[in-house]
Design an enzyme around this catalytic site. Structure first.
Site, mmCIF file in Angstrom:
data_model
loop_
_atom_site.group_PDB
_atom_site.id
_atom_site.type_symbol
_atom_site.label_atom_id
_atom_site.label_comp_id
_atom_site.label_asym_id
_atom_site.label_seq_id
_atom_site.Cartn_x
_atom_site.Cartn_y
_atom_site.Cartn_z
ATOM 1 C CB THR B 155 64.664 38.223 37.543
ATOM 2 O OG1 THR B 155 64.230 39.556 37.314
ATOM 3 C CG2 THR B 155 63.495 37.275 37.364
ATOM 4 N N GLY B 194 70.120 38.766 31.504
ATOM 5 C CA GLY B 194 70.751 39.029 30.208
ATOM 6 C C GLY B 194 72.257 39.096 30.341
ATOM 7 C CD GLU B 462 63.517 47.704 33.156
ATOM 8 O OE1 GLU B 462 63.423 47.982 34.364
ATOM 9 O OE2 GLU B 462 64.543 47.224 32.635
#
Lengths: 700, 700
Positions: B155, B194, B462
């Site tokens: 992302t 993350g 997701e």
């Protein structure tokens, strides 16, 4: 206040890929004929807008009101910062000679509740309204001088909604003419009391008054709880902050247990009820009807503010969705066209989520205005009656009060229903706007999450939104019985019930797609239908109250939606020439479209009720869904950015990277991210090593 | 770990007023014949339950996993604690020789994402699945040894959902046989990654591969980002933590900009695509269909976990609502009876909010099981095909893949739809359960708020829950076209469409109130109706894709609800004798009632669609509302506490005062509140003084 040095030159040179947010928002604004200034004045008045701007300039200049820093703080640090902010606001008030209204505006701009929140409101209001002149001198004066910092201690660990179930006792001791305040159970601990946790040195304690073994119900007592110099709790008072919450973490909501604490006779607030210190006789001495007025006023304020509360999220999401581009249009792509990515706001699924909420902000605003007008009319009527000497209130419930009883009952029910509906729409809508921002909505820098968390308790306090619906249903059933018996007062509620009954057999024949007045009638019809259905179940079929709670909730929601739709209708259709004169033709047309979108979207969301009640036909429903809402989304879309601009939230207030007026979304997100304090640490990442921090004070 | 000394003796002696929570929950449990142990085994198996208990004993003994402390921490402190917890979990894994499954269980029990979350998942999975044996040796081995701590950087600031729109580039340089990774725009900055913010020293970077000026789309590259000793970022890499979030604050989601960083040829993961280092030719060398399998697996896991995620909130709210008592029953009070206050769970309005969610936890659980079975069947089929040498995948979309293509398309659509529906039900349901706890639900000690905030991103990641619905609609339209053309594959979707078409004119004549199979049929009928309506709009009326997004969302929701209802039906009605043998007759009956409640409540919430599609009649709808749901609430109510007990959440996991198994709600709230760190401060409350802290280390 950047914590990091400027990034390396190669980073500084980077721009977002085109098109730029600033250009996109400029194009949005150029593409709509809505008159933002005039619309803003219609919403707020020029005077208020100017005042706000002046106050914001002062507030924003103080470093303590920096908002980004707050988001990373722990509870201890936030509480200290909250106290510092609270003090600064009070100092600024003094310095700039702000009225209380100005001071409240400054609090809103500062943007989070402070430790003085309850001192400024319930503590002062209760002393003022329920104290005698002697008590005003003794308590209110030092309170106003900020010597006695106070709070309002009603809710307990075991009892919130049910005030009559409070367990704290105040027992009259005639031998030394004192009241003994006591917590007989752990569940009697005061709980959720704003400003009690750390800051208050006084409290209004609501306690069951016992005189000669008889319980006279909850009454207000003034209690000093902390030393005025050391600020330590006084003996036999176990008091503290109750810990972290989902939001509202800048407030020291607190707990308090009392171990037979003696207070003098004068500490029972005695405007309406007294215990005679000589005879120990308990007496009512005044009419508490104005207090019911206050509760109604608080709820009316919530209605008025619900529109603005939601509008913050809608502003952020609308601007960001006009800037954010994602995917090419599917049909264009399949046709082999290269059109570039589409602004997210052009997707129908996003419009369907956002634009009805945009409409709701206006609907709630006009409804709040209507509610306030109703409240003021009631106060006037009541004051007239009070002046005429009516003092026979029973205190058992507002509709049993004499002064302006019917108006008050209507006002009470209206304020309950609209408080529940308005804050529910705002709470749920804010989460929709947050999610409409995609992944970045989850960042605190979106500004929506922190605001949502602080606003959220509104759905529970001043009457839980589900509990309140019983009040509305009770009132509607009562009015329906009066209508059937031919003894109804002349008011709106009675009228819609009478209309329904008169047309029940012939049907309503509404034309909701082509006639705006018919939209309102469809909502009224549904309310009347549901009221009489519920009445049948309660009075004829003798159903238990409990078994009808779900029906009552639906009924209250339906009725409150009718009120919102009717208020919105009045605002934009009652005097269209005047409206157009105020805001211009284009803007007036768009406001009317917003009314239609709010109403038709609500009909769609409760389609089964509208159809089964006969308010609209199945066919109309299908058309409303396919044609009505969809066309309105197309018509309103070009004006969306200007419609949120008119709400006139400053960037300082919104504290949002995504909702910036200038569209520089990505630059702002990046700047805040790199300056967040976590970036001052270098971690040791290896699980085998117990070292956590390799270096502090790191620079990116 | 109390921070405060024990309170004074008079406080210690206080008990909650009666009845006591412990007695109330004991009475609830005594009043239901549900077999909790057998039901828990049905949900989890005995083996899993025992394993969990053993692991929890180990985790709970470590002070670093204390949960109350976390709630008051600021971001910097939380990040450190998160790293410490992450390390401890990895150390315990080694020490106790835990499998990866055991380690995941330990993570769940510890209760918040740690900084190793992405290292453990996407980093390892991607290396394993997309690396060559040589790359496994070079990257996967040190990764497994926790030398290379990694993350998965896909992302970007400007692009999330639209992977093809990523802006980071990887340009092949044939002169020195390297790839040059670069961020040409600020919006190319990696974002939301993350474990990138602070901990990772490596990343998989998804970047547009350019070879000889031609863009081959996003590909995965391995990049070292931090020094292995100093942990400082490497040159030309600007990387950091992205700041505070609505939840998930224990994770170091990060940003990263790259300034023409060179990496060797071997760093492009090359199992499926390669750039020939000699000829600079770009080639596909393997079938990436297993990767689609992985994405499907991730979504299937979300479906499976959605039931448990929601069940945490339902457990807390159900137990607390059985303990909390508020108001006397209104009819009893009006009749002058003194019955004491009523347990909140007895109010119909509370039952209407909670019990359908309780039913939903079971519905989602059985659906997740069904989904996993479908996934495994698909994997088996695909592996067979792969083994047979099928390697002609185009990579353009799962239904175009050869191996098990039809099953895969069905699986893909099912997993998309159910992921969206399941996580939406869980997210929205958790907030309902929080609010059902009244004011105390707002306290972090309720345990619901912190969990909600951490679970919330599931609705967005997701595949955004709204975006995903397009996949489902696309599949349904395609199948409908095949059915009409008589070339449909044999599967469930084709069957329900065929059934609908064959009965369209005669109608379905479902008896949803008396026949459970007819309930399922009504859901199927509605899906088929909406599919063919949408198909007409798309194919006949040539409506744009964009204009149909709202219809597609409704269609996907309808279809996914059908799947949930069908899976639940299969679980409790397909082999009722076996079910009763497993859990006993009473429990089996209650499970069947839960099925009915979930289904009828869903019908009610989407009543207009069920009626206009002809799946049920207006009359059935009214009966379902008044009789069906209401009766089911009465029937299920006595078993509510035992039905949540069967989910078998430990008190340690729930970390909730309100949801304690033993019902000692008020004692626990009080104990946590008084020990919160804010109570170690004494504040100076006077606005005229700039002093904030009068004393630290205060004792209550």
């Amino acid at each position: 206040m950047p914590r990091q040095p400027p990034p390396p030159e190669w980073v500084q040179k980077l721009q977002p890929s085109s098109p730029q947010g600033a250009d996109l928002l400029a194009a949005e604004r150029a593409g709509s004929g809505v008159n933002v200034d005039r619309l803003a004045e219609l919403l707020h008045t020029r005077e208020v807008l100017d005042k706000r701007a002046a106050i914001e300039k002062i507030v924003a200049a103080e470093p303590v009101f920096d908002k980004t820093e707050l988001l990373s703080m722990g509870r201890v640090e936030r509480m200290q910062r909250s106290l510092a902010r609270g003090k600064k606001l009070k100092q600024l008030q003094k310095q700039h000679n702000w009225s209380f209204e100005d001071y409240k505006v400054a609090n809103t701009i500062a943007g989070e509740p402070t430790t003085y929140g309850l001192h400024d409101s319930m503590w002062l209001v209760t002393l003022r309204e329920q104290g005698t002149p002697e008590q005003h001198k003794l308590f209110l004066e030092p309170a106003l001088a900020n010597k006695y910092i106070g709070c309002y201690a009603q809710t307990e660990l075991g009892h919130g909604s049910n005030v009559r179930g409070l367990e704290t006792t105040a027992t009259w001791d005639p031998t030394d003419k004192t009241f003994v305040l006591n917590s007989p159970y752990l569940t009697a601990s005061k709980w959720w009391i704003g400003s009690l946790g750390k800051v208050a040195n006084h409290a209004i304690v609501m306690a069951q008054l016992f005189v000669n073994g008889k319980n006279h119900g909850p009454h207000p007592f003034v209690l000093q709880i902390r030393d005025l110099k050391t600020h330590e709790p006084l003996p036999n008072i176990y008091v503290g902050d109750q810990g972290p919450k989902f939001g509202y973490n800048s407030m020291d909501n607190g707990f308090m247990l009392l171990n037979k604490v003696k207070i003098p006779h004068i500490n029972m607030l005695a405007r309406f009820n007294v215990v005679d210190p000589e005879t120990s006789e308990y007496r009512r001495v005044g009419s508490p009807s104005l207090i019911y007025g206050t509760l109604t006023w608080v709820r009316s304020t919530i209605v008025l503010e619900a529109g603005a509360a939601l509008a913050r999220g809608v502003t952020v999401a609308t601007r960001y969705c006009a800037v954010r581009r994602q995917f090419q249009d599917r049909d264009a792509e399949e046709a082999g066209l290269k059109t570039g990515e589409t602004a997210v706001l052009n997707y129908k699924m996003v419009q369907q989520r956002l634009l009805p909420l945009l409409a709701a902000t206006y609907a709630l605003h006009f409804t709040g205005r209507g509610m306030m007008a109703m409240y003021n009319a009631n106060q006037e009527a009541m004051n007239k009656n009070l002046a005429a000497g009516a003092k026979d209130a029973r205190g058992a419930g507002p509709e049993e009060l004499n002064p302006g009883a019917e108006l008050l009952a209507d006002l009470h029910a209206t304020s309950c229903g609209l408080k529940a509906l308005g804050s529910t729409i705002a709470v749920e809508g804010l989460e929709v706007t947050r999610r409409a921002c995609g992944g970045h909505g989850f960042s605190s820098y979106s500004g929506i999450g922190p605001w949502y968390a602080d606003y959220l308790p509104t759905a529970t306090w001043e009457g839980d939104n589900y509990m309140l619906t019983q009040q509305v249903a009770r009132y509607l059933l009562k009015t329906a019985r009066q209508v059937i018996d031919g003894v109804a007062p002349k008011n709106e509620t009675a009228e819609i019930l009478q209309f329904y009954i008169s047309r029940k057999d012939t049907g309503v024949a509404n034309d909701v797609l082509n006639n705006d007045a018919d939209i309102v009638r469809a909502f009224a019809w549904r309310t009347a239908f549901l009221t009489l259905e519920a009445l049948k179940l309660r009075d004829k079929e003798k159903k238990s109250w409990n078994s009808l709670l779900v029906a009552f909730w639906r009924l209250s929601t339906a009725h409150s939606q009718y009120l919102v739709v009717r208020n919105f209708y009045d605002a934009v259709f009652k005097d269209p020439a005047r409206l157009a004169g105020n805001v211009g033709d284009v803007t007036a047309d768009v406001l009317q479209d917003l009314f239609r979108l709010f109403a038709l979207n609500t009909i769609e969301n409760h389609a089964a009720e509208f159809v089964t009640s006969g308010a609209i036909t199945n066919n109309q429903l299908t058309l409303a869904r396919v044609k009505g809402v969809s066309n309105l989304l197309d018509r309103i879309r070009p004006h969306a950015v200007k419609l949120v601009d008119a709400w006139s939230f400053s960037d300082f207030l919104l504290a949002s990277s995504l909702g910036r007026y200038d569209g520089k979304v990505y630059q702002d997100l990046f700047e805040r991210a790199r300056n967040n304090p976590v970036n001052e640490l270098i971690f040791d990442p290896y699980p085998d090593s117990d070292v956590l921090i390799k270096r502090t004070g790191a620079k990116l």
